[in-house]
Design an enzyme around this catalytic site. Structure first.
Site, mmCIF file in Angstrom:
data_model
loop_
_atom_site.group_PDB
_atom_site.id
_atom_site.type_symbol
_atom_site.label_atom_id
_atom_site.label_comp_id
_atom_site.label_asym_id
_atom_site.label_seq_id
_atom_site.Cartn_x
_atom_site.Cartn_y
_atom_site.Cartn_z
ATOM 1 N N HIS A 22 -3.365 -4.841 1.657
ATOM 2 C CA HIS A 22 -2.629 -5.393 2.894
ATOM 3 C C HIS A 22 -2.816 -6.551 3.072
ATOM 4 O O HIS A 22 -4.126 -7.118 3.477
ATOM 5 C CB HIS A 22 -3.412 -4.491 4.063
ATOM 6 C CG HIS A 22 -2.983 -3.000 4.237
ATOM 7 N ND1 HIS A 22 -2.027 -2.558 5.105
ATOM 8 C CD2 HIS A 22 -3.386 -2.182 3.577
ATOM 9 C CE1 HIS A 22 -1.862 -1.361 5.081
ATOM 10 N NE2 HIS A 22 -2.975 -0.998 3.971
ATOM 11 N N GLU B 144 -1.602 -8.629 5.429
ATOM 12 C CA GLU B 144 -1.601 -8.881 6.659
ATOM 13 C C GLU B 144 -2.985 -8.683 7.555
ATOM 14 O O GLU B 144 -3.214 -9.146 8.624
ATOM 15 C CB GLU B 144 -0.447 -8.195 7.577
ATOM 16 C CG GLU B 144 -0.714 -6.523 7.881
ATOM 17 C CD GLU B 144 -0.894 -5.628 6.934
ATOM 18 O OE1 GLU B 144 -0.549 -6.101 5.559
ATOM 19 O OE2 GLU B 144 -1.218 -4.525 7.071
ATOM 20 N N CYS C 256 0.906 -1.152 -0.046
ATOM 21 C CA CYS C 256 0.003 0.104 0.116
ATOM 22 C C CYS C 256 0.957 1.268 -0.058
ATOM 23 O O CYS C 256 1.482 1.536 -1.005
ATOM 24 C CB CYS C 256 -1.153 -0.054 1.187
ATOM 25 S SG CYS C 256 -2.454 0.939 0.721
HETATM 26 N N1 GLN Z 1 -3.617 6.528 0.877
HETATM 27 C C1 GLN Z 1 -2.512 6.234 1.562
HETATM 28 C C2 GLN Z 1 -1.338 6.999 0.905
HETATM 29 O O1 GLN Z 1 -1.737 7.538 -0.158
HETATM 30 C C3 GLN Z 1 -2.158 4.540 1.678
HETATM 31 C C4 GLN Z 1 -2.980 3.834 2.545
HETATM 32 C C5 GLN Z 1 -2.388 2.700 2.999
HETATM 33 O O2 GLN Z 1 -1.186 2.527 3.179
HETATM 34 N N2 GLN Z 1 -3.358 1.968 3.508
HETATM 35 O O3 GLN Z 1 -0.240 6.980 1.367
#
Ligand code: GLN
Length: 149
Positions: A134, A136, A40
């Site tokens: 994610h 995890e 992410c």
């Molecule tokens: N929206 C976040 C970003 O742009 C990422 C969100 C996440 O890691 N779950 O950094």
């Protein structure tokens, strides 16, 4: 032995990396083949607008705001034993990737750009595994095994 770039907030993480002088050490470690799992916001950190450690470009919050967070069961190339339960929390997607980058998973994605049906949500580049989601959060460890053996 390995590096996890976790989810979170990529703007905050970028400020922390700059403040602690971690940009070059992270780039060098990844370029040197350190096994890495980036999830992410961690995947965003690797792209051409951030560390530039992997030849990808990410679109942040590509599926909408927090309310549009979702879960999905995905087939991920290289992951045996059935689909991966993937939790997308204000997730990015990969909108450009170079020849050195292998796409491991996509999700259907309608309406953002005309004619575009799929969004790239998992990639491999050398020893780096990157996911928009994610693993995890669902107790899923097969992406960690893919990255670290
Ligand atoms: N929206 C976040 C970003 O742009 C990422 C969100 C996440 O890691 N779950 O950094």
């Amino acid at each position: 032995d390995g590096l996890v770039l976790p989810g979170g907030e990529s703007t905050t993480m970028t400020l922390g990396i700059a403040r602690e002088g971690l940009g070059d050490p992270l780039r060098d470690a990844i370029a040197g083949g350190l096994p890495t799992l980036a999830t992410c916001a961690g995947l965003i950190l690797l792209d051409d607008d951030h560390l530039g450690a992997v030849d990808v470009h990410c679109e942040r919050n590509a599926f909408g705001a927090q309310l549009h967070s979702f879960e999905s069961d995905l087939t991920v190339d290289g992951v045996a034993g059935g689909t991966v339960h993937a939790v997308f929390i204000r997730a990015p997607r990969v909108t450009r990737h170079g020849d050195s980058v292998e796409v491991l998973a996509t999700v259907p994605h309608e309406g953002i750009e005309a004619g575009e049906a799929e969004s790239v949500v998992a990639i491999r580049s050398g020893a780096v595994i990157g996911t928009s989601f994610h693993p995890e959060q669902a107790g899923e460890s097969r992406l960690h095994v893919l990255a670290f053996g």
